[in-house]
Design a protein around this motif. Structure first.
Motif, PDB file in Angstrom:
ATOM      1  N   PHE A 107       0.836  -1.192   0.000  1.00 26.53           N
ATOM      2  CA  PHE A 107       0.000   0.000   0.000  1.00 26.53           C
ATOM      3  C   PHE A 107       0.875   1.248   0.000  1.00 26.53           C
ATOM      4  O   PHE A 107       1.974   1.256   0.557  1.00 26.53           O
ATOM      5  CB  PHE A 107      -0.881   0.038   1.266  1.00 26.53           C
ATOM      6  N   TRP A 108       0.359   2.303  -0.590  1.00 23.97           N
ATOM      7  CA  TRP A 108       0.896   3.641  -0.400  1.00 23.97           C
ATOM      8  C   TRP A 108      -0.226   4.521   0.154  1.00 23.97           C
ATOM      9  O   TRP A 108      -1.331   4.555  -0.395  1.00 23.97           O
ATOM     10  CB  TRP A 108       1.395   4.242  -1.713  1.00 23.97           C
ATOM     11  N   TYR A 109       0.112   5.216   1.240  1.00 19.01           N
ATOM     12  CA  TYR A 109      -0.790   6.181   1.841  1.00 19.01           C
ATOM     13  C   TYR A 109      -0.143   7.564   1.779  1.00 19.01           C
ATOM     14  O   TYR A 109       1.080   7.690   1.836  1.00 19.01           O
ATOM     15  CB  TYR A 109      -1.054   5.844   3.308  1.00 19.01           C
ATOM     16  N   VAL A 110      -0.991   8.590   1.746  1.00 18.60           N
ATOM     17  CA  VAL A 110      -0.520   9.970   1.807  1.00 18.60           C
ATOM     18  C   VAL A 110      -1.128  10.642   3.031  1.00 18.60           C
ATOM     19  O   VAL A 110      -2.281  10.371   3.397  1.00 18.60           O
ATOM     20  CB  VAL A 110      -0.874  10.760   0.516  1.00 18.60           C
ATOM     21  N   GLN A 111      -0.318  11.475   3.673  1.00 19.60           N
ATOM     22  CA  GLN A 111      -0.787  12.219   4.838  1.00 19.60           C
ATOM     23  C   GLN A 111      -0.462  13.702   4.644  1.00 19.60           C
ATOM     24  O   GLN A 111       0.702  14.090   4.646  1.00 19.60           O
ATOM     25  CB  GLN A 111      -0.143  11.702   6.119  1.00 19.60           C
ATOM     26  N   HIS A 112      -1.485  14.502   4.495  1.00 24.56           N
ATOM     27  CA  HIS A 112      -1.298  15.945   4.439  1.00 24.56           C
ATOM     28  C   HIS A 112      -1.213  16.492   5.861  1.00 24.56           C
ATOM     29  O   HIS A 112      -1.700  15.842   6.809  1.00 24.56           O
ATOM     30  CB  HIS A 112      -2.430  16.591   3.643  1.00 24.56           C
ATOM     31  N   PRO A 113      -0.610  17.647   6.035  1.00 28.83           N
ATOM     32  CA  PRO A 113      -0.395  18.186   7.389  1.00 28.83           C
ATOM     33  C   PRO A 113      -1.663  18.185   8.241  1.00 28.83           C
ATOM     34  O   PRO A 113      -2.719  18.638   7.785  1.00 28.83           O
ATOM     35  CB  PRO A 113       0.117  19.597   7.114  1.00 28.83           C
ATOM     36  N   ASN A 114      -1.515  17.630   9.440  1.00 29.08           N
ATOM     37  CA  ASN A 114      -2.608  17.601  10.418  1.00 29.08           C
ATOM     38  C   ASN A 114      -3.836  16.842   9.923  1.00 29.08           C
ATOM     39  O   ASN A 114      -4.958  17.136  10.348  1.00 29.08           O
ATOM     40  CB  ASN A 114      -2.987  19.020  10.827  1.00 29.08           C
ATOM     41  N   LYS A 115      -3.609  15.903   9.048  1.00 27.74           N
ATOM     42  CA  LYS A 115      -4.701  15.079   8.540  1.00 27.74           C
ATOM     43  C   LYS A 115      -4.411  13.609   8.779  1.00 27.74           C
ATOM     44  O   LYS A 115      -3.284  13.231   9.108  1.00 27.74           O
ATOM     45  CB  LYS A 115      -4.888  15.316   7.033  1.00 27.74           C
ATOM     46  N   GLY A 116      -5.428  12.774   8.589  1.00 24.60           N
ATOM     47  CA  GLY A 116      -5.225  11.334   8.649  1.00 24.60           C
ATOM     48  C   GLY A 116      -4.618  10.804   7.373  1.00 24.60           C
ATOM     49  O   GLY A 116      -4.329  11.543   6.438  1.00 24.60           O
ATOM     50  N   LEU A 117      -4.414   9.511   7.329  1.00 24.08           N
ATOM     51  CA  LEU A 117      -3.819   8.874   6.159  1.00 24.08           C
ATOM     52  C   LEU A 117      -4.896   8.547   5.140  1.00 24.08           C
ATOM     53  O   LEU A 117      -5.966   8.053   5.476  1.00 24.08           O
ATOM     54  CB  LEU A 117      -3.102   7.586   6.555  1.00 24.08           C
ATOM     55  N   GLN A 118      -4.575   8.800   3.883  1.00 22.23           N
ATOM     56  CA  GLN A 118      -5.485   8.504   2.783  1.00 22.23           C
ATOM     57  C   GLN A 118      -4.822   7.497   1.859  1.00 22.23           C
ATOM     58  O   GLN A 118      -3.657   7.671   1.479  1.00 22.23           O
ATOM     59  CB  GLN A 118      -5.817   9.792   2.025  1.00 22.23           C
TER      60      GLN A 118
END
Lengths: 115, 115
Positions: free
Chosen positions: B34-45
């Motif tokens: 899997f690859w997840y992305v996390q933007h600042p102060n957000k959860g993982l997508q």
């Protein structure tokens, strides 16, 4: 509610105090998870639950407890907080319990600081 | 040990140039990745996942990743970076053990995109 909600968003806590982090999902997912995120370490699993009524220990369970009384809720409790539990905590859920290809969906996180 | 290694802790690119985020895994079999992305102060997508079907996996926002068993790699690429791609990216592999599906995360790669 859409997806996973966590509360509180952030909290500053005195060492020795008891704290419960709340997690609720509305996707009717069977499996739920609690992770902590620390700089340079990625996410580490604290506890998990494959279905309502069952829980299990992850990689770093010491100092934490969980319960799963129903499908939607999965609270994480710190019985007596210590500074090393300062972290960002993420709740996640997946639509099947135990499948290796299951996608885990994450909540927005709770930032906890223990002083 | 079955683990995930993200080879770069920080990657910096100019807007419009290609993105390459590297991930290697160790496993005795072909895991789900899997690859997840996390933007600042957000959860993982979730960006994308590999589950032993096509080795080239396309995800959201123009990202794709190629599973290479011979190299035990699952690098994430995008032909042209956008400013909104600036975030932290996590590679993860699944591990089914002890009756539950565990995600093992890499330490993360912070992507900076410059004008």
């Amino acid at each position: 509610i859409a997806g996973i909600t966590q509360a509180p968003t952030s909290q500053i806590l005195a060492a020795g105090r008891r704290m419960t982090l709340r997690c609720t999902q509305d996707m009717r997912h069977n499996a739920m998870y609690w992770y902590r995120q620390d700089l340079g370490l990625g996410l580490r699993l604290i506890h998990y639950s494959n279905t309502a009524g069952t829980t299990g220990k992850g990689e770093v369970p010491d100092g934490y407890s969980v319960s799963r009384a129903n499908t939607d809720d999965f609270p994480l409790t710190l019985a007596s907080a210590v500074p090393s539990q300062t972290s960002v905590y993420f709740c996640a859920s997946s639509d099947r319990a135990g499948g290796p290809a299951d996608t885990q969906y994450f909540g927005p996180g709770t930032r906890l600081t223990v002083l | 040990a079955q683990s995930v290694t993200q080879l770069d802790s920080h990657v910096s690119v100019s807007e419009g140039t290609p993105v390459l985020l590297r991930c290697n895994y160790s496993s005795s079999y072909s895991p789900s990745l899997f690859w997840y992305v996390q933007h600042p102060n957000k959860g993982l997508q979730l960006l994308l996942k590999y589950t032993s079907a096509a080795t080239l996996v396309k995800g959201i926002n123009g990202f794709e990743a190629e599973f290479k068993k011979s190299e035990t790699s699952f690098h994430l690429t995008k032909p042209s970076a956008h400013m909104s791609d600036a975030a932290e990216y996590f590679c993860a592999r699944s591990r089914f053990s002890g009756g539950y599906n565990k995600l093992i995360f890499g330490a993360g790669t912070r992507l900076a995109v410059h004008p």
